[in-house]
Design an enzyme around this catalytic site. Structure first.
Site, mmCIF file in Angstrom:
data_model
loop_
_atom_site.group_PDB
_atom_site.id
_atom_site.type_symbol
_atom_site.label_atom_id
_atom_site.label_comp_id
_atom_site.label_asym_id
_atom_site.label_seq_id
_atom_site.Cartn_x
_atom_site.Cartn_y
_atom_site.Cartn_z
ATOM 1 C CG HIS A 13 -59.322 83.092 -38.835
ATOM 2 N ND1 HIS A 13 -60.840 82.896 -39.150
ATOM 3 C CD2 HIS A 13 -59.019 82.390 -38.155
ATOM 4 C CE1 HIS A 13 -61.175 81.975 -38.167
ATOM 5 N NE2 HIS A 13 -60.005 81.448 -37.705
ATOM 6 C CD GLU A 40 -55.961 79.862 -38.511
ATOM 7 O OE1 GLU A 40 -56.462 78.856 -37.720
ATOM 8 O OE2 GLU A 40 -56.758 80.096 -39.209
ATOM 9 C CG ASP A 42 -58.242 75.795 -39.459
ATOM 10 O OD1 ASP A 42 -58.054 75.957 -38.177
ATOM 11 O OD2 ASP A 42 -58.846 76.388 -40.030
ATOM 12 C CG HIS A 55 -62.775 75.144 -39.250
ATOM 13 N ND1 HIS A 55 -63.870 74.877 -38.656
ATOM 14 C CD2 HIS A 55 -62.037 75.842 -38.284
ATOM 15 C CE1 HIS A 55 -63.791 75.355 -37.410
ATOM 16 N NE2 HIS A 55 -62.845 76.024 -37.173
ATOM 17 C CD GLU A 115 -56.796 75.755 -35.031
ATOM 18 O OE1 GLU A 115 -56.961 76.930 -35.824
ATOM 19 O OE2 GLU A 115 -57.657 74.861 -34.502
HETATM 20 O O1 G3P Z 1 -56.407 79.826 -34.672
HETATM 21 C C1 G3P Z 1 -57.029 80.587 -34.393
HETATM 22 C C2 G3P Z 1 -58.489 80.003 -34.563
HETATM 23 O O2 G3P Z 1 -58.308 79.636 -36.113
HETATM 24 C C3 G3P Z 1 -59.136 78.954 -33.680
HETATM 25 O O3 G3P Z 1 -60.285 78.708 -34.178
HETATM 26 O O4 G3P Z 1 -62.255 77.381 -34.864
HETATM 27 O O5 G3P Z 1 -61.355 79.152 -36.497
HETATM 28 O O6 G3P Z 1 -60.138 77.191 -35.876
HETATM 29 P P1 G3P Z 1 -60.963 78.090 -35.437
HETATM 30 MG MG MG Z 2 -58.160 77.877 -37.026
#
Ligand code: G3P
Ligand code: MG
Length: 247
Positions: A13, A40, A42, A55, A115
């Site tokens: 993450h 993953e 952002d 993020h 994402e």
């Molecule tokens: O994509 C999973 C997760 O990353 C979604 O929430 O706020 O951590 O981007 P966030």
């Molecule tokens: Mg995310």
């Protein structure tokens, strides 16, 4: 419907956010070193429209500057330190562009969940530009990144500009009309918060036939429970701890 490709049970993450600053190249390298096979991160746009890894809508939490990301040009972003806030070992770690992050994942052999995390009002533009950059960077002979977003407009744009790339329908609370979203967006995966998941809800979601992914799971006991409910993969800040309980 495009397939998400091989889906490992553990997805790093924001890289490996408990071990290295989130959404940085150091974080991606750390996740790979821990044995993670999929990452993953952002993506959002700078003021001059360059996709970077970040993020929050503001720079405050994860860099040494303050202010909205959407008001910062890439040249300004390049001067920021995205590592010192996390720890002195990461001082000087830059904010990466999306292209740099994808290049690193390619060289490390990592799969990607991209994402789309637009600043307010930029859902379409962010998806369009991020996918154009990703298309230019990612070779056709590698399974394409899984493209997810909380923003319906970003996923609609992904469907329009990159119909062959798999999409992840990302939600926190299940919308009442979620089946309409699934019919319209034709996602390859359902990505949701583990906090709201129950065995019954997991069963209902799995009845679509789509893989179910849950964020953000740092407790190995909880991960075991989720896997027992049929959750296919979890996003984790501590992927090493979860890998230890994933078969
Ligand atoms: O994509 C999973 C997760 O990353 C979604 O929430 O706020 O951590 O981007 P966030
Ligand atoms: Mg995310």
């Amino acid at each position: 419907m495009p397939s998400p490709g091989p889906l490992p049970k553990v997805i790093g993450h924001r890289g490996a956010a408990a071990h290295a600053p989130e959404n940085t190249l150091a974080g991606i390298r750390k996740a790979a070193a821990l044995g993670v096979r999929m990452i993953e991160f952002d993506a959002k746009l700078t003021a001059d429209g360059v996709p970077i890894l970040m993020h929050d809508d503001r720079l405050d939490r994860t860099t040494d500057a303050k202010g909205p990301v959407r008001e910062m040009t890439l040249a300004c972003v390049r001067t920021l330190d995205a590592g010192a806030w996390f720890g002195p070992a990461f001082r000087g770690e830059p904010v990466p562009t999306l292209a740099e992050a994808l290049d690193l994942c390619l060289s490390l052999g990592l799969s990607v969940n991209l994402e789309i995390k637009p600043c307010p009002g930029r859902a379409v533009e962010t998806a369009k530009v991020a996918l154009a950059v990703a298309h230019d960077t990612w070779p056709a002979d590698r399974p394409p990144p899984l493209v997810s977003s909380f923003e319906r407009a970003s996923l609609e744009t992904a469907l329009r500009v990159a119909p062959d790339w798999p999409r992840g329908f990302l939600f926190d609370r299940l919308p009442k009309d979620w089946m309409d979203h699934v019919a319209a967006l034709r996602p390859a995966t359902l990505n949701t918060s583990h906090r709201r998941l129950t065995a019954a809800l997991a069963k209902q979601l799995k009845a679509t036939g789509l893989p179910l992914l849950a964020y953000t799971v740092n407790d190995p006991k909880r991960a075991r429970t989720l896997f027992g409910w049929g959750v296919d993969a979890v996003f984790s800040d501590t992927p090493d701890a979860i890998l230890a309980v994933a078969d």
